[in-house]
Design an enzyme around this catalytic site. Structure first.
Site, PDB file in Angstrom:
ATOM      1  N   ASP A   1       0.854  -1.176   0.000  1.00 44.77           N
ATOM      2  CA  ASP A   1       0.000   0.000   0.000  1.00 44.77           C
ATOM      3  C   ASP A   1       0.902   1.241   0.000  1.00 44.77           C
ATOM      4  OD1 ASP A   1      -2.332   1.582   0.301  1.00 44.77           O
ATOM      5  OD2 ASP A   1      -1.990   1.672   2.458  1.00 44.77           O
TER       6      ASP A   1
ATOM      7  N   LYS B   1     -17.373  18.549  -0.737  1.00 39.29           N
ATOM      8  CA  LYS B   1     -15.947  18.308  -0.945  1.00 39.29           C
ATOM      9  C   LYS B   1     -15.772  16.861  -1.416  1.00 39.29           C
ATOM     10  CE  LYS B   1     -14.801  16.536   3.631  1.00 39.29           C
ATOM     11  NZ  LYS B   1     -13.977  16.667   4.824  1.00 39.29           N
TER      12      LYS B   1
END
Length: 1099
Positions: A413, A562
């Site tokens: 990751d 947002k």
């Protein structure tokens, strides 16, 4: 066979239900509904008891024995033991039964102890005190006594005992804050809500007066989904229905934060809670070494059967002649002569028993002990201890230690793994103008600051904007000269989940302590918000939208929104889109995380329509998610773009050095992230995943829109095959990956695209997968894992979204990061930082593999040396199944005489120093692809064992043929001959291990020479005393008589030397003619040590 479905159907019909229902009714406080409201049907639910243990007191022995005898070696020795009990065999049943009993007992004790620890953990959880409201009073009870419908009181920092529906909170707005670290790994604070109708019930008496029922779905494991509704009865009026969703459900295992107390009702208990349903039993991972062991075991089982068949056939061929039949005093009757088949089968079984020691049953228990004890070296490694966390590496399973030395692909990751997951605000772009902070707060609350200055860094302009003014004007909307700035800051001030919190402890780490004094700090549902809120800005890596609808004092409705650029830009209809998009792309190239902000004005009718659709969707028990999506689509459109923010997530310490070392070790590193391509690519360059000389290949949605996926794939494939000498790196996004993995492509057969994609990846040193969903991470991992090469894969991550990838990989490693411990708990190994992966693989993995590879090969070798002389002896005893060795030697050879030296070797051997392995990562390539357990190496060890066995037997046979040994002319007998061979055998195999040892310590000397001394002392005692419990005394004085002979001493020394000589010559020639990188490193290390000692001596 599973009868649960049938049982459920019968139980439902027994209580009078005629149709299958997918919902349950919970009576709050166990109160019946008012008369005439609905039928009261009491339902039975499980108690709140959690069971994670595997055995009970009653089923431990049968269940454990069944599991152990599923192993082929254990089952085989059980059959041999039973054969020895049933028929007349040349050896005692003790010779097979005692080693088998030892192995079974040790394994059972180990597994029983582990399950006892699970029982203790279950008891500590089930007996936790819980506060329950009964008749208007708080009553304390134990957790396992909770029932569905009980009203529970939970206080701050307490863990929820079961799945609860929030009724009321100590906070005026009916909200509470929760951390779900133990469930999904996220340590951020999430907000949960009580419905308006119950949030006013603050005291126990008020809550107990509530008359309501809850209708909800049956238990299911999805943590983020819950569908239900609550029916509240008031006097004789119709019940008021209110929707219940995931925002109302408090999950077992989560912890209450920043809220004094709550009242909630239990809806799922015990093993029906979402946490229990998510107890994913990890699939049993098997290492490559274990697979090789099983393959070698099958080969030796075939050898054993072949030897038994050969001896049985030769026995009857030898006895075919009448003069070689039984002696005259033991002639068989005619009836016995006719039973050829039965006698042949009995003789075959007898030979199987005689040669069964070639199967090393004790190898399995030795391997288990080596893995269990060896795993502590990782936990004890001080270099892998992190001062900040106060923790070191953890081993969750010891079965895969050697697999750490075989990794070919590393899937990692990005956020929180390669980077620190510590966001720092860099800039914002408002209406095309770029602003940078004039003051940096680094996440701390500035008690003396009333505002923060933002500097306009746009070309051609320099001015300051006071954010403090915007804060004061947030709730009194009046357009100013800089309307977009006002709206931008207003959106960021209102559209967040940030709360202020004093000191608290998360995962044992205290937060909010500065210079020994408690201070305030921020908590939020997103780690980005915590870093950015002191500057008034927030950010999120979630690709979904997050918005809030507010009403100004002038009566206008404003929707502030947002989200990621990929979610905002398609919904924008006006604003300076091109300027903001250009700035977002530039920030992404620089490795910054970006977030876009937009708004929309709503009329009164639009707002009421949206509320109506949302309420209808929330009340639905069926297809609620689809209806909510349709309701959201009505308002998530026609946005006006306000601007964007940019934050930086810095690389972890030594992350670039670690990736570079993994490349040198021959591993291919893949980065799997949800970030956009430009941001992730910048991080890959910074971490040296991509070098400046790397030729980047792009397989993205943008390119496949210009060309077909088929053409792009074939073009990239031709490129990597034509220019195979170049260093290639591949970038692919989630959308294109889905198209590649899709089962049926246009113009291509099933799986064609997969093979082309894999061929491209094989020729790339690094791959970046961006815009990835959590499930896609596991799919990519499975794709590589299932390829024709079947490479060993490793997955490393720090968040809950990495768990599926970690579980799917051959080896899963969790980072103890800021997103919680879910990844660390579900992994095979856990480390504090990414930099520790270097030592985990290049040092510990390297050592584990060479140690256990030697252990496996050595066990087969020493058993060939042990049993092949027995096979040869049958040619000289008329195939009579006469054993060559005494029963005590047969029993103790693998248990006592040769077990400890190889166990210690497999724990402490270091063929190369740790510093050398870290300095030269390329040494990892010498052990890649299971090189020490390949068939040629296995055949070499087997042939070496056969050679040594031939030397033992025929050396002793020809040296002492027709020779007197003692001064009185007495000749040695059968047991003396066998004891002589056994003595040479024990000394040879032990000295062979001593020759293979590179790292000598005092404990090596003690165990190796102590084992030989123990054998000598045991033989002296075994043959020097008349043991009253024995039916025979055939070994009496045999060992002393053998040692009293000079020729015996000479033969022992000579045969040991001849046996060890070929292996020594082979090693010398290989090191001189074609040394491996490891052997060259050993020579360099030895030269350096000699040079250092010489200088030290001169000084």
């Amino acid at each position: 066979m599973d009868f649960s479905l049938l049982r459920n159907i019968i139980s439902r019909y027994c209580v009078g239900e005629e149709i299958w229902v997918d919902s349950r009714t919970v009576y709050i406080g166990h109160k019946e509904p008012p008369p005439g409201a609905e039928a009261y049907i009491p339902q039975r639910y499980p108690d709140n008891r959690i069971v994670s243990s595997k055995y009970t007191f009653w089923n431990f022995i049968p269940k454990n024995l069944f599991e152990q005898f599923r192993r082929i070696a254990n089952f085989y020795f059980l059959v041999i033991f039973l054969v020895q009990l049933i028929i007349d065999t040349p050896t005692s049943p003790v010779t097979s039964g005692l080693p088998l009993f030892f192995v079974i007992t040790v394994t059972a004790i180990k597994q029983g102890y582990e399950d006892w620890l699970r029982h203790k953990a279950d008891c500590s959880i089930n007996e936790c005190p819980v506060d329950v409201v009964q008749q208007g009073k708080v009553v304390r009870t134990q957790s396992h006594k909770l029932r569905v419908g009980d009203i529970v009181v939970v206080k701050e920092d307490e863990t929820f005992p079961c799945d609860l529906i929030l009724l009321s909170s100590s906070r005026p707005d009916g909200t509470c804050f929760v951390t779900t670290t133990s469930l999904d790994g996220e340590s951020s604070h999430k907000t949960y809500y009580a419905i308006p109708d119950t949030m006013a019930f603050r005291t126990e008496q008020e809550v107990d007066s509530l008359h309501a029922t809850i209708e909800c779905e049956q238990p299911q494991p999805d943590l983020y989904k819950f569908v239900g509704r609550i029916n509240i009865y008031k006097d004789k009026e119709e019940p008021v229905a209110r929707p219940l969703g995931a925002e109302n459900l408090l999950l077992r295992g989560a912890t209450l934060k920043n809220t004094q107390h709550i009242h909630a009702v239990a809806v799922y208990t015990g093993m029906e809670t979402k946490m229990a349903l998510n107890y994913q039993s990890k699939s049993q991972k098997r290492s490559a070494v274990e697979k090789s062991m099983n393959a070698f075991l099958i080969v030796y089982l075939c050898i054993l059967i072949s030897k038994a068949v050969i001896n049985t056939v030769l026995k009857y061929a030898w006895q075919w002649s009448p003069d070689r039949d039984e002696p005259w005093y033991n002639h068989r009757t005619e009836h016995e002569r006719q039973r050829h088949v039965i006698r042949a089968f009995t003789d075959f079984l007898a030979f199987m028993v005689l040669f069964n020691y070639i199967i090393p049953v004790s190898m399995y228990v030795t391997v288990e002990m080596q893995k269990f004890l060896g795993s502590y070296f990782i936990s004890w490694d001080e270099e892998m201890f992190d001062e900040e966390l106060g923790e070191g590496a953890q081993v969750n399973t010891s079965d895969l230690n050697e697999e750490l030395g075989q990794v070919e692909y590393v899937f990692t990751d990005k956020t929180g793994t390669l980077t620190e997951n510590n966001m720092e605000f860099i800039e914002c772009c408002v209406d095309g103008n770029v602003y940078i902070p004039h003051a940096i707060c680094n996440g701390q609350i500035l008690s003396a600051a009333s505002s923060i200055d933002m500097i306009d860094a746009s070309p051609g302009g320099y001015r300051r904007v006071s954010v403090g003014f915007v804060l004061h004007s947030c709730f009194n909307y009046a357009p100013s000269n800089s309307e977009y700035e006002d709206l931008f800051f207003r959106a960021l001030c209102l559209c967040h989940t940030v709360q202020v919190k004093e000191e608290e402890t998360v995962d044992g780490i205290k937060r909010g302590i500065h210079q020994g004094r408690p201070t305030s700090f921020y908590i939020s549902s997103s780690p980005d918000e915590v870093a950015l809120f002191p500057k008034i800005f927030i950010g999120s890596s979630n690709i979904k939208l997050y918005y809030v609808i507010v009403k100004s004092s002038s009566g206008d409705y404003l929707l502030f929104c947002k989200g990621a650029d990929s979610s905002i830009f398609p919904r924008v209809v006006s604003g300076k889109v091109e300027q903001v998009k250009a700035r977002v792309e530039q920030n992404a190239v620089e490795g910054l995380r970006t977030l876009c902000v937009a708004y929309r004005r709503l009329s009164e009718s639009e707002y009421q329509e949206a509320c109506h659709h949302l309420m209808e969707a929330k009340l639905a028990l069926q297809d609620r998610e689809q209806r909510l999506a349709q309701a959201y689509d009505i308002i998530e459109r026609d946005f006006v773009l306000l601007g964007a923010t940019a934050v930086e997530d810095r690389l972890q310490e030594k992350a670039a050095d670690t990736i570079e070392s993994l490349h040198k070790a021959g591993m291919k590193v893949w980065v799997l992230t949800g970030d956009k391509m430009e941001t992730a690519a910048a991080t890959c360059y910074a971490s040296k995943l991509f070098r400046r000389t790397t030729q980047i290949l792009e397989l993205t949605k943008k390119r496949t829109e210009e060309q077909s996926l088929h053409d792009v794939l074939f073009e990239l494939n031709r490129t990597v095959l034509r220019q195979h000498c170049l260093d290639f790196g591949l970038i692919i996004d989630g959308a294109t990956l889905s198209a590649v993995l899709k089962p049926n492509q246009e113009g291509a057969g099933h799986g064609n695209y997969r093979e082309i994609f894999l061929e491209i990846c094989r020729n790339c040193s690094a791959v970046l997968c961006c815009r990835m969903a959590p499930l896609q991470k596991a799919q990519v991992k499975e794709l590589i894992k299932a390829s024709k090469e079947h490479p060993i894969t490793l997955a490393i991550g720090d968040g809950a979204n990495d768990v599926s990838m970690i579980l799917e990989a051959h080896v899963g490693i969790g980072i103890m990061g800021k997103e919680g411990r879910q990844a660390a708990r579900n992994s095979d190994y856990a480390i504090p930082k990414f930099k520790h992966l270097k030592k985990m693989l290049l040092v510990h993995g390297h050592y584990y593999y060479i140690r256990i590879a030697e252990l496996v090969q050595y066990f087969f070798y020493k058993n060939v040396c042990f049993i092949f002389p027995q096979f040869l002896y049958q040619f000289f005893c008329g195939f009579s199944q006469q054993p060559l060795y005494d029963t005590a030697y047969l029993t103790l050879y693998n248990i006592s005489f040769t077990s400890l030296p190889i166990l210690l070797y497999s724990l402490v051997e270091q063929h190369v120093s740790m510093d050398t392995l870290k300095r030269e990562p390329s040494l990892y390539r010498d052990i890649a692809k299971n090189s020490l357990l390949r068939w040629p190496v296995f055949l070499y060890w087997t042939c070496l064992g056969v050679f040594d066995a031939v030397v033992f037997f025929f050396g002793a046979y020809f040296l002492f043929d027709n020779t007197t040994f003692t001064s009185n002319g007495q000749m040695f007998g059968n047991w003396t001959f066998g004891t002589l061979i056994f003595t040479v055998l024990v000394f040879t195999v032990t000295l062979k291990l001593a020759l293979d040892t590179h790292h000598w310590t005092w404990i090596n000397h003690f165990v190796i020479w102590g084992s030989l001394l123990f054998y000598v002392i045991f033989s002296l005692l075994w043959g020097g005393i008349i043991w009253p419990f024995l039916n025979y005394q055939r070994m009496y004085y045999v060992f002393m008589q053998m040692l009293s002979s000079g020729p015996a001493w000479l033969s022992i020394i000579l045969l040991i030397t001849v046996s060890l000589l070929p292996d020594v010559i082979k090693k010398v020639l290989c090191r001189a003619m074609c040394p491996t990188a490891t052997e060259r490193a050993q020579v360099q290390c030895l030269s350096f040590c000699c040079h250092f000692h010489y200088i030290f001596h001169c000084v």
